[in-house]
Design a protein around this motif. Sequence first.
Motif, PDB file in Angstrom:
ATOM      1  N   VAL A 248       0.855  -1.189   0.000  1.00 26.15           N
ATOM      2  CA  VAL A 248       0.000   0.000   0.000  1.00 26.15           C
ATOM      3  C   VAL A 248       0.887   1.234   0.000  1.00 26.15           C
ATOM      4  O   VAL A 248       1.843   1.321   0.766  1.00 26.15           O
ATOM      5  N   VAL A 249       0.543   2.180  -0.865  1.00 26.82           N
ATOM      6  CA  VAL A 249       1.280   3.437  -0.958  1.00 26.82           C
ATOM      7  C   VAL A 249       0.288   4.562  -0.719  1.00 26.82           C
ATOM      8  O   VAL A 249      -0.755   4.622  -1.358  1.00 26.82           O
ATOM      9  N   ARG A 250       0.623   5.434   0.238  1.00 28.01           N
ATOM     10  CA  ARG A 250      -0.270   6.553   0.547  1.00 28.01           C
ATOM     11  C   ARG A 250       0.507   7.857   0.445  1.00 28.01           C
ATOM     12  O   ARG A 250       1.577   8.006   1.028  1.00 28.01           O
ATOM     13  N   GLY A 251      -0.039   8.792  -0.304  1.00 27.36           N
ATOM     14  CA  GLY A 251       0.532  10.128  -0.389  1.00 27.36           C
ATOM     15  C   GLY A 251      -0.387  11.111   0.313  1.00 27.36           C
ATOM     16  O   GLY A 251      -1.611  11.033   0.193  1.00 27.36           O
ATOM     17  N   VAL A 252       0.216  12.024   1.080  1.00 27.04           N
ATOM     18  CA  VAL A 252      -0.532  13.081   1.763  1.00 27.04           C
ATOM     19  C   VAL A 252       0.172  14.394   1.456  1.00 27.04           C
ATOM     20  O   VAL A 252       1.393  14.496   1.596  1.00 27.04           O
ATOM     21  N   TRP A 253      -0.617  15.392   1.035  1.00 24.63           N
ATOM     22  CA  TRP A 253      -0.060  16.696   0.698  1.00 24.63           C
ATOM     23  C   TRP A 253      -0.709  17.766   1.556  1.00 24.63           C
ATOM     24  O   TRP A 253      -1.928  17.778   1.755  1.00 24.63           O
ATOM     25  N   THR A 254       0.120  18.664   2.082  1.00 21.83           N
ATOM     26  CA  THR A 254      -0.360  19.755   2.926  1.00 21.83           C
ATOM     27  C   THR A 254       0.302  21.057   2.485  1.00 21.83           C
ATOM     28  O   THR A 254       1.332  21.058   1.819  1.00 21.83           O
ATOM     29  N   LYS A 255      -0.325  22.159   2.895  1.00 18.06           N
ATOM     30  CA  LYS A 255       0.298  23.462   2.681  1.00 18.06           C
ATOM     31  C   LYS A 255       0.262  24.228   3.989  1.00 18.06           C
ATOM     32  O   LYS A 255      -0.600  23.989   4.844  1.00 18.06           O
ATOM     33  N   LEU A 256       1.207  25.113   4.138  1.00 14.85           N
ATOM     34  CA  LEU A 256       1.291  25.949   5.320  1.00 14.85           C
ATOM     35  C   LEU A 256       0.349  27.135   5.135  1.00 14.85           C
ATOM     36  O   LEU A 256       0.384  27.804   4.098  1.00 14.85           O
ATOM     37  N   VAL A 257      -0.511  27.379   6.115  1.00 18.06           N
ATOM     38  CA  VAL A 257      -1.446  28.503   6.053  1.00 18.06           C
ATOM     39  C   VAL A 257      -1.299  29.348   7.315  1.00 18.06           C
ATOM     40  O   VAL A 257      -0.833  28.864   8.341  1.00 18.06           O
TER      41      VAL A 257
ATOM     42  N   ALA B  56       2.288  -6.089  -9.924  1.00 21.49           N
ATOM     43  CA  ALA B  56       3.105  -7.313  -9.857  1.00 21.49           C
ATOM     44  C   ALA B  56       4.592  -7.021  -9.980  1.00 21.49           C
ATOM     45  O   ALA B  56       5.424  -7.787  -9.480  1.00 21.49           O
ATOM     46  N   ASP B  57       4.951  -5.902 -10.624  1.00 25.91           N
ATOM     47  CA  ASP B  57       6.359  -5.508 -10.760  1.00 25.91           C
ATOM     48  C   ASP B  57       6.797  -4.554  -9.659  1.00 25.91           C
ATOM     49  O   ASP B  57       7.889  -3.986  -9.735  1.00 25.91           O
ATOM     50  N   GLY B  58       5.944  -4.351  -8.650  1.00 25.58           N
ATOM     51  CA  GLY B  58       6.280  -3.465  -7.539  1.00 25.58           C
ATOM     52  C   GLY B  58       6.154  -1.991  -7.882  1.00 25.58           C
ATOM     53  O   GLY B  58       6.574  -1.128  -7.115  1.00 25.58           O
ATOM     54  N   ARG B  59       5.551  -1.655  -9.001  1.00 26.09           N
ATOM     55  CA  ARG B  59       5.457  -0.258  -9.450  1.00 26.09           C
ATOM     56  C   ARG B  59       4.156   0.398  -8.981  1.00 26.09           C
ATOM     57  O   ARG B  59       3.141  -0.258  -8.835  1.00 26.09           O
ATOM     58  N   PHE B  60       4.252   1.715  -8.794  1.00 23.28           N
ATOM     59  CA  PHE B  60       3.068   2.499  -8.464  1.00 23.28           C
ATOM     60  C   PHE B  60       3.204   3.905  -9.039  1.00 23.28           C
ATOM     61  O   PHE B  60       4.291   4.351  -9.364  1.00 23.28           O
ATOM     62  N   THR B  61       2.058   4.560  -9.124  1.00 21.64           N
ATOM     63  CA  THR B  61       1.985   5.955  -9.552  1.00 21.64           C
ATOM     64  C   THR B  61       1.010   6.674  -8.640  1.00 21.64           C
ATOM     65  O   THR B  61      -0.057   6.149  -8.325  1.00 21.64           O
ATOM     66  N   LEU B  62       1.390   7.855  -8.189  1.00 22.64           N
ATOM     67  CA  LEU B  62       0.503   8.729  -7.409  1.00 22.64           C
ATOM     68  C   LEU B  62       0.390  10.057  -8.143  1.00 22.64           C
ATOM     69  O   LEU B  62       1.389  10.559  -8.670  1.00 22.64           O
ATOM     70  N   ASP B  63      -0.794  10.623  -8.169  1.00 21.18           N
ATOM     71  CA  ASP B  63      -0.991  11.962  -8.721  1.00 21.18           C
ATOM     72  C   ASP B  63      -0.608  12.968  -7.653  1.00 21.18           C
ATOM     73  O   ASP B  63      -1.215  12.999  -6.585  1.00 21.18           O
ATOM     74  N   ARG B  64       0.407  13.749  -7.944  1.00 21.46           N
ATOM     75  CA  ARG B  64       0.894  14.730  -6.982  1.00 21.46           C
ATOM     76  C   ARG B  64      -0.125  15.857  -6.820  1.00 21.46           C
ATOM     77  O   ARG B  64      -0.758  16.278  -7.766  1.00 21.46           O
ATOM     78  N   ARG B  65      -0.305  16.348  -5.588  1.00 19.89           N
ATOM     79  CA  ARG B  65      -1.201  17.455  -5.268  1.00 19.89           C
ATOM     80  C   ARG B  65      -0.364  18.678  -4.889  1.00 19.89           C
ATOM     81  O   ARG B  65       0.790  18.538  -4.503  1.00 19.89           O
ATOM     82  N   PRO B  66      -0.963  19.864  -4.920  1.00 22.55           N
ATOM     83  CA  PRO B  66      -0.224  21.059  -4.490  1.00 22.55           C
ATOM     84  C   PRO B  66       0.168  20.930  -3.018  1.00 22.55           C
ATOM     85  O   PRO B  66      -0.591  20.391  -2.208  1.00 22.55           O
ATOM     86  N   SER B  67       1.358  21.435  -2.675  1.00 25.49           N
ATOM     87  CA  SER B  67       1.814  21.385  -1.287  1.00 25.49           C
ATOM     88  C   SER B  67       2.876  22.443  -1.048  1.00 25.49           C
ATOM     89  O   SER B  67       3.464  22.971  -1.980  1.00 25.49           O
ATOM     90  N   SER B  68       3.117  22.724   0.219  1.00 26.14           N
ATOM     91  CA  SER B  68       4.191  23.628   0.620  1.00 26.14           C
ATOM     92  C   SER B  68       5.484  22.837   0.691  1.00 26.14           C
ATOM     93  O   SER B  68       5.485  21.605   0.615  1.00 26.14           O
ATOM     94  N   ASP B  69       6.589  23.557   0.900  1.00 24.40           N
ATOM     95  CA  ASP B  69       7.853  22.874   1.168  1.00 24.40           C
ATOM     96  C   ASP B  69       7.631  21.932   2.339  1.00 24.40           C
ATOM     97  O   ASP B  69       6.979  22.299   3.314  1.00 24.40           O
ATOM     98  N   ASP B  70       8.148  20.729   2.241  1.00 18.94           N
ATOM     99  CA  ASP B  70       8.016  19.742   3.316  1.00 18.94           C
ATOM    100  C   ASP B  70       6.574  19.278   3.517  1.00 18.94           C
ATOM    101  O   ASP B  70       6.254  18.680   4.532  1.00 18.94           O
ATOM    102  N   GLY B  71       5.687  19.543   2.554  1.00 16.73           N
ATOM    103  CA  GLY B  71       4.284  19.195   2.698  1.00 16.73           C
ATOM    104  C   GLY B  71       3.877  17.975   1.901  1.00 16.73           C
ATOM    105  O   GLY B  71       2.698  17.783   1.646  1.00 16.73           O
TER     106      GLY B  71
END
Length: 163
Positions: free
Chosen positions: A38-47, A67-82
């Motif tokens: 399982v691969v989980r992406g979380v994106w945050t921004k500083l407000v 089966a080849d261990g590959r994944f793709t995630l759609d990147r979301r907008p985020s702050s530095d380190d977010g």
Amino acid sequence: MRALVALALLALGVSGCATTIRARVLDAETRQPIAGAVVRGVWTKLVGVPGLTSHELTGSQETETDADGRFTLDRRPSSDDGESVLVYKFGYVAWSNLSTFPSRLRRKSHDIPEDILLERFPPSQSHTEHIRFIGSLNPFGAQQRKLSDALGPERELAGRERR
């Protein structure tokens, strides 16, 4: 016109706004692909204003490796380190681009490598602490149905540890 489009695409890539994350998950020892991680992406921004800021969730996404261990995630907008990416497969130590288990030390680079190597879960480690580590990487209540389901067997082992 082509030069302008190329320049815009280059600027997006350099600024961390690339549209996708593509990587492969491998067993650290054998270098064999790990399917069904399982691969989980979380994106945050500083407000907020300087001195009075907080992180705001801008998006989350879960997927599983093929089966080849590959994944793709759609990147979301985020702050530095977010941008937080977590990879979990029962029997392995969870991998995060932000910190390591069991030390919880912050990684020097938060980049996501092309090949993510998962270490086998050592018998000397605590499943309870592993679950806490994974939970600490989801402080914003992001979507995690696949991750929650995948953690079932580890939760059972953690329950036995506490008895």
